[in-house]
Design a protein around this motif. Structure first.
Motif, PDB file in Angstrom:
ATOM      1  N   UNK A  54       0.855  -1.184   0.000  1.00  0.00           N
ATOM      2  CA  UNK A  54       0.000   0.000   0.000  1.00  0.00           C
ATOM      3  C   UNK A  54       0.890   1.232   0.000  1.00  0.00           C
ATOM      4  N   UNK A  55       1.078   1.813  -1.160  1.00  0.00           N
ATOM      5  CA  UNK A  55       1.938   2.993  -1.265  1.00  0.00           C
ATOM      6  C   UNK A  55       1.164   4.235  -0.842  1.00  0.00           C
ATOM      7  N   UNK A  56       1.636   4.853   0.261  1.00  0.00           N
ATOM      8  CA  UNK A  56       0.941   6.017   0.804  1.00  0.00           C
ATOM      9  C   UNK A  56       1.797   7.268   0.641  1.00  0.00           C
ATOM     10  N   UNK A  57       1.117   8.396   0.589  1.00  0.00           N
ATOM     11  CA  UNK A  57       1.830   9.671   0.488  1.00  0.00           C
ATOM     12  C   UNK A  57       2.372  10.075   1.857  1.00  0.00           C
ATOM     13  N   UNK A  58       3.369  10.918   1.848  1.00  0.00           N
ATOM     14  CA  UNK A  58       3.965  11.438   3.090  1.00  0.00           C
ATOM     15  C   UNK A  58       4.416  10.312   4.013  1.00  0.00           C
ATOM     16  N   UNK A  59       4.905   9.218   3.418  1.00  0.00           N
ATOM     17  CA  UNK A  59       5.380   8.074   4.195  1.00  0.00           C
ATOM     18  C   UNK A  59       6.780   7.707   3.712  1.00  0.00           C
ATOM     19  N   UNK A  60       7.682   7.469   4.647  1.00  0.00           N
ATOM     20  CA  UNK A  60       9.073   7.183   4.313  1.00  0.00           C
ATOM     21  C   UNK A  60       9.195   5.841   3.615  1.00  0.00           C
ATOM     22  N   UNK A  61       9.961   5.796   2.527  1.00  0.00           N
ATOM     23  CA  UNK A  61      10.218   4.556   1.795  1.00  0.00           C
ATOM     24  C   UNK A  61      11.616   4.042   2.121  1.00  0.00           C
ATOM     25  N   UNK A  62      11.825   2.773   1.848  1.00  0.00           N
ATOM     26  CA  UNK A  62      13.129   2.164   2.102  1.00  0.00           C
ATOM     27  C   UNK A  62      14.206   2.781   1.226  1.00  0.00           C
ATOM     28  N   UNK A  63      13.885   2.886  -0.081  1.00  0.00           N
ATOM     29  CA  UNK A  63      14.796   3.519  -1.038  1.00  0.00           C
ATOM     30  C   UNK A  63      13.974   4.335  -2.023  1.00  0.00           C
ATOM     31  N   UNK A  64      14.628   5.277  -2.638  1.00  0.00           N
ATOM     32  CA  UNK A  64      13.922   6.125  -3.603  1.00  0.00           C
ATOM     33  C   UNK A  64      13.417   5.324  -4.794  1.00  0.00           C
ATOM     34  N   UNK A  65      14.187   4.317  -5.185  1.00  0.00           N
ATOM     35  CA  UNK A  65      13.761   3.522  -6.340  1.00  0.00           C
ATOM     36  C   UNK A  65      12.774   2.417  -5.947  1.00  0.00           C
ATOM     37  N   UNK A  66      12.450   2.288  -4.650  1.00  0.00           N
ATOM     38  CA  UNK A  66      11.452   1.325  -4.214  1.00  0.00           C
ATOM     39  C   UNK A  66      10.449   2.010  -3.294  1.00  0.00           C
ATOM     40  N   UNK A  67       9.668   2.913  -3.847  1.00  0.00           N
ATOM     41  CA  UNK A  67       8.708   3.666  -3.023  1.00  0.00           C
ATOM     42  C   UNK A  67       7.590   2.798  -2.448  1.00  0.00           C
ATOM     43  N   UNK A  68       7.444   1.566  -2.985  1.00  0.00           N
ATOM     44  CA  UNK A  68       6.382   0.694  -2.485  1.00  0.00           C
ATOM     45  C   UNK A  68       6.767  -0.023  -1.189  1.00  0.00           C
ATOM     46  N   UNK A  69       8.059  -0.032  -0.844  1.00  0.00           N
ATOM     47  CA  UNK A  69       8.486  -0.652   0.409  1.00  0.00           C
ATOM     48  C   UNK A  69       8.557   0.438   1.473  1.00  0.00           C
TER      49      UNK A  69
END
Length: 262
Positions: A54-69
């Motif tokens: 669940x890709x949410x806005x204003x939420x930290x991702x693991x890496x820039x190229x993996x915004x879904x994690x």
């Protein structure tokens, strides 16, 4: 019964119980993610249909190229503190510099029989990796608490879906033989620990005439449903093996008592 199924390539772990399954995997960032817990499902090499992102806005991702994690919204198996996960952690560490940020990643796994003891915590376990040991402990407790002097070992039911998670596909046919060997080991321990108790087997240990069982139990019960003619033939055959035969009028059953042979 618990089966632990490990898929090395997909790094997926499937804990399969009698009626339920628990599945988790190693994510790309090395942390563990829960995939499923519920009704028992079939084992597979991987479970892409169970992975939820669940890709949410204003939420930290693991890496820039993996915004879904996004660690903060993932069903992590053992949640840490920091690195984008701001929920209550499963543990807390304080480093020498005062930092509370931690990151545990997968390294390896080990499978062992039984369950490790948890000191001062309630838990069920079998850390001796021997089912006969568990049965011996349970039966011994009953014998000593009730001061039994006679045990009728009822084993006249079939084992359905006979297989063992400890055996390979090529050796599954060894299961019945290994099972009876386990029964022998249990009988051996009980008769040695309680020599004054009369153990009487039933159906000679499971619906057939087993001289091995009669080595441990000097008395055997046949079946409540014996037809007279068949019972007579059975008795005739047993007399050739130097067995004393007694008939129980109360239950109309036949008891076979071993004669001591020097």
């Amino acid at each position: 019964m618990l089966a632990i199924i490990v898929e090395e390539k997909s790094k997926t772990f499937h804990l399969q119980m009698d009626n339920s399954s628990y599945i988790f995997q190693v994510m790309e960032n090395g942390e563990l993610e829960q995939l499923y817990y519920g009704k028992k499902v079939h084992a597979r090499s991987q479970y892409p249909n169970l992975i939820i992102r669940e890709q949410k806005t204003a939420t930290v991702a693991w890496r820039q190229d993996r915004p879904d994690i996004q660690p903060d919204v993932l069903k992590q198996e053992y949640s840490s503190f920091g690195k984008g996960d701001f929920r209550y952690p499963a543990y807390q560490l304080i480093m020498k510099d005062g930092s509370r940020i931690s990151e545990f990643v997968y390294n390896s796994y080990e499978k062992f029989n039984g369950k490790k003891r948890l000191p001062d915590l309630p838990s069920t376990f079998d850390d001796v990796s021997d089912d006969s040991e568990t049965l011996f402990t349970a039966i011994s407790k009953i014998i000593e608490e009730t001061k039994l002097d006679y045990v009728k070992w009822d084993m006249n039911r079939h084992i359905t879906e006979m297989f063992s998670i400890e055996l390979s596909a090529e050796t599954q046919l060894e299961m019945p033989h290994r099972y009876i060997l386990g029964v022998y080991r249990l009988y051996e321990r009980l008769t040695k620990a309680y020599p004054k108790i009369l153990f009487e087997s039933c159906s000679s240990g499971g619906g057939r005439f087993d001289l091995g069982m009669m080595y441990y139990a000097p008395q055997a019960w046949t079946s409540y449903g014996d037809e007279l003619m068949n019972a007579g033939l059975f008795i005739h055959q047993l007399t050739k093996l130097r067995k004393d035969i007694k008939v129980s009028n109360d239950f109309q059953a036949i008891l076979f008592v071993l004669e001591a042979v020097n």
